[in-house]
Scaffold this active site. Structure first.
Site, PDB file in Angstrom:
ATOM      1  N   GLY A  91       0.818  -1.210   0.000  1.00 25.29           N
ATOM      2  CA  GLY A  91       0.000   0.000   0.000  1.00 25.29           C
ATOM      3  C   GLY A  91       0.841   1.244   0.000  1.00 25.29           C
ATOM      4  O   GLY A  91       0.505   2.242   0.660  1.00 25.29           O
ATOM      5  N   ALA A  92       1.934   1.234  -0.768  1.00 24.53           N
ATOM      6  CA  ALA A  92       2.921   2.315  -0.701  1.00 24.53           C
ATOM      7  C   ALA A  92       2.652   3.447  -1.678  1.00 24.53           C
ATOM      8  O   ALA A  92       3.459   4.368  -1.776  1.00 24.53           O
ATOM      9  CB  ALA A  92       4.320   1.746  -0.954  1.00 24.53           C
ATOM     10  N   ASN A  93       1.546   3.414  -2.393  1.00 27.80           N
ATOM     11  CA  ASN A  93       1.317   4.449  -3.390  1.00 27.80           C
ATOM     12  C   ASN A  93       0.650   5.697  -2.815  1.00 27.80           C
ATOM     13  O   ASN A  93       0.579   6.733  -3.466  1.00 27.80           O
ATOM     14  CB  ASN A  93       0.462   3.917  -4.544  1.00 27.80           C
ATOM     15  CG  ASN A  93      -0.908   3.440  -4.079  1.00 27.80           C
ATOM     16  OD1 ASN A  93      -1.015   2.324  -3.578  1.00 27.80           O
ATOM     17  ND2 ASN A  93      -1.938   4.254  -4.211  1.00 27.80           N
ATOM     18  N   THR A  94       0.161   5.598  -1.564  1.00 27.90           N
ATOM     19  CA  THR A  94      -0.544   6.740  -0.993  1.00 27.90           C
ATOM     20  C   THR A  94      -0.494   6.689   0.525  1.00 27.90           C
ATOM     21  O   THR A  94      -0.122   5.679   1.116  1.00 27.90           O
ATOM     22  CB  THR A  94      -2.024   6.752  -1.461  1.00 27.90           C
ATOM     23  OG1 THR A  94      -2.664   7.952  -1.026  1.00 27.90           O
ATOM     24  CG2 THR A  94      -2.781   5.558  -0.897  1.00 27.90           C
ATOM     25  N   GLY A  95      -0.882   7.783   1.155  1.00 30.73           N
ATOM     26  CA  GLY A  95      -1.051   7.818   2.597  1.00 30.73           C
ATOM     27  C   GLY A  95       0.174   7.414   3.396  1.00 30.73           C
ATOM     28  O   GLY A  95       1.311   7.750   3.063  1.00 30.73           O
ATOM     29  N   ILE A  96      -0.084   6.676   4.475  1.00 30.60           N
ATOM     30  CA  ILE A  96       0.978   6.253   5.381  1.00 30.60           C
ATOM     31  C   ILE A  96       2.049   5.470   4.645  1.00 30.60           C
ATOM     32  O   ILE A  96       3.248   5.671   4.842  1.00 30.60           O
ATOM     33  CB  ILE A  96       0.389   5.403   6.527  1.00 30.60           C
ATOM     34  CG1 ILE A  96      -0.518   6.258   7.408  1.00 30.60           C
ATOM     35  CG2 ILE A  96       1.497   4.785   7.372  1.00 30.60           C
ATOM     36  CD1 ILE A  96      -1.276   5.454   8.458  1.00 30.60           C
ATOM     37  N   GLY A  97       1.621   4.545   3.796  1.00 31.41           N
ATOM     38  CA  GLY A  97       2.570   3.689   3.086  1.00 31.41           C
ATOM     39  C   GLY A  97       3.575   4.460   2.264  1.00 31.41           C
ATOM     40  O   GLY A  97       4.765   4.116   2.237  1.00 31.41           O
TER      41      GLY A  97
ATOM     42  N   SER B 277      -4.622  -1.167  14.338  1.00 30.57           N
ATOM     43  CA  SER B 277      -5.349   0.035  14.721  1.00 30.57           C
ATOM     44  C   SER B 277      -5.835  -0.118  16.159  1.00 30.57           C
ATOM     45  O   SER B 277      -6.068  -1.235  16.641  1.00 30.57           O
ATOM     46  CB  SER B 277      -6.554   0.241  13.796  1.00 30.57           C
ATOM     47  OG  SER B 277      -7.434   1.225  14.313  1.00 30.57           O
TER      48      SER B 277
ATOM     49  N   TYR C  57     -13.750  -4.039   9.584  1.00 35.13           N
ATOM     50  CA  TYR C  57     -12.388  -3.503   9.709  1.00 35.13           C
ATOM     51  C   TYR C  57     -11.849  -3.750  11.118  1.00 35.13           C
ATOM     52  O   TYR C  57     -10.714  -4.200  11.297  1.00 35.13           O
ATOM     53  CB  TYR C  57     -12.405  -2.005   9.392  1.00 35.13           C
ATOM     54  CG  TYR C  57     -11.097  -1.288   9.620  1.00 35.13           C
ATOM     55  CD1 TYR C  57     -10.102  -1.303   8.644  1.00 35.13           C
ATOM     56  CD2 TYR C  57     -10.871  -0.574  10.796  1.00 35.13           C
ATOM     57  CE1 TYR C  57      -8.905  -0.629   8.852  1.00 35.13           C
ATOM     58  CE2 TYR C  57      -9.680   0.099  11.002  1.00 35.13           C
ATOM     59  CZ  TYR C  57      -8.695   0.072  10.024  1.00 35.13           C
ATOM     60  OH  TYR C  57      -7.512   0.736  10.227  1.00 35.13           O
TER      61      TYR C  57
END
Length: 323
Positions: free
Chosen positions: A51-57, A180, A206
């Protein structure tokens, strides 16, 4: 004298006061540990960030690239992954950043990704399981799994399992699983994995998957004792990212409105994962749960049940075994 509430809200003093309050509140979000103050360099090391394309990643990958790491961006979208790749290379000057496609909701995609990693990479020192989603509509995947459970838990479990030998051969190595604080609201019901008896109310699914993340991580750490590979889970904070993209407009609007004042930015949300992955302070620590301030805290009681951890691990092994 006649006046209305709208007269107060439109008064310049109200606007100034609100702006000052916003500044004060945002200033209180400063973390006790900041990656930019951490001098650790990791040239010659290899890391995977899902998930490195956006946000935290993306901010995790950006930090790794600054430290000289060979970074593999594991992303579902080729277009967004390519954009992140170019941004990270340009920002850090590190050209040893690469994109590999991965959809954690598909066991086939996970196996294909892992097979290429094992073929291309001689070492793997850091694995950050960051990819996740909330608010997904009810759906059963081609593997017969409920999609939120597949995306947030079963896919990362299989990916980690397939890469364990490479991590052990590369030791010391670290596995970091982004969970989380919502795991406290989760419950364990193994029927949920197939979508049975699962209520899709707000972020219920979730929450359940985030609890499974912590339970699995603790059992994984126990199994890895003596290998030089550590495994920890964490809460990144309540973060302003596109994790809410699957909710309706009103919920997203309220989330972003409140979040502007009180929630962490995506960059701030990356602090705790980075701490677990690279800091000298976290070296050798395993089977623990960190909060968003990079502090060790106790997870929910069920996450501390060793017998449940064994059951969880064996269940996921059977679930991901090839037919």
């Amino acid at each position: 004298m006649n006046w209305q509430w709208s007269d107060i809200y439109s008064h310049p003093l109200w606007i100034v006061s609100a702006a000052i309050l916003a500044i004060i509140v945002r200033a209180q979000r400063k973390a006790s540990w900041n990656p930019r103050a951490c001098p650790v360099k990791l040239k010659g090391k290899t890391a995977i960030v899902t998930g490195a394309n956006t946000g935290i990643g993306k901010f995790i990958a950006l930090d790794f690239a600054r430290r000289g790491v060979r970074v593999i961006l594991a992303c579902r979208s080729e277009a967004r992954g390519t954009a992140a790749l170019q941004e990270i290379r340009e920002s850090t000057g590190n050209q040893n950043v690469h994109l590999r496609l991965l959809d954690t909701s598909s066991l086939g995609s996970v196996r294909k990704f892992a097979a290429r990693i094992l073929e291309d990479e001689k070492e793997l020192h850091i694995l950050v399981n960051n990819a996740g989603a909330s608010g997904l509509p009810s759906k059963i995947t081609a593997d017969g799994l409920e999609i939120t459970f597949a995306t947030n838990h079963v896919g990362p479990f299989l990916l980690t399992s397939l890469l364990l030998d490479l991590l052990k051969e590369s030791a010391p190595a670290r596995i970091v699983n982004v969970s989380s604080m919502n795991h406290w609201k989760g419950e364990v019901n193994f029927d949920h994995f197939r979508g049975h008896n699962l209520k899709h109310v707000m972020d219920a699914a979730y929450n359940h998957t985030k609890l499974h993340n912590v339970i699995w991580t603790n059992e994984l750490a126990r199994r890895l004792q003596g290998t030089g590979v550590t495994a920890n889970s964490l809460h990144p904070g309540v973060v302003m990212t596109d994790v809410m993209r699957n909710y309706n407009f009103i919920i997203r609007f309220l989330f972003n409105l409140v979040g502007y004042f009180f929630f962490k930015t995506a960059e701030e949300g990356a602090f705790s994962p980075i701490y677990c992955a690279v800091s000298e302070e976290a070296e050798g620590i395993t089977g623990k749960y960190f909060d968003s301030d990079c502090s060790l805290v106790l997870p929910a009681p069920s996450a501390r049940d060793p017998a449940l951890g064994v059951k969880e691990y064996k269940f996921c092994e059977r679930l991901t075994a090839k037919p």
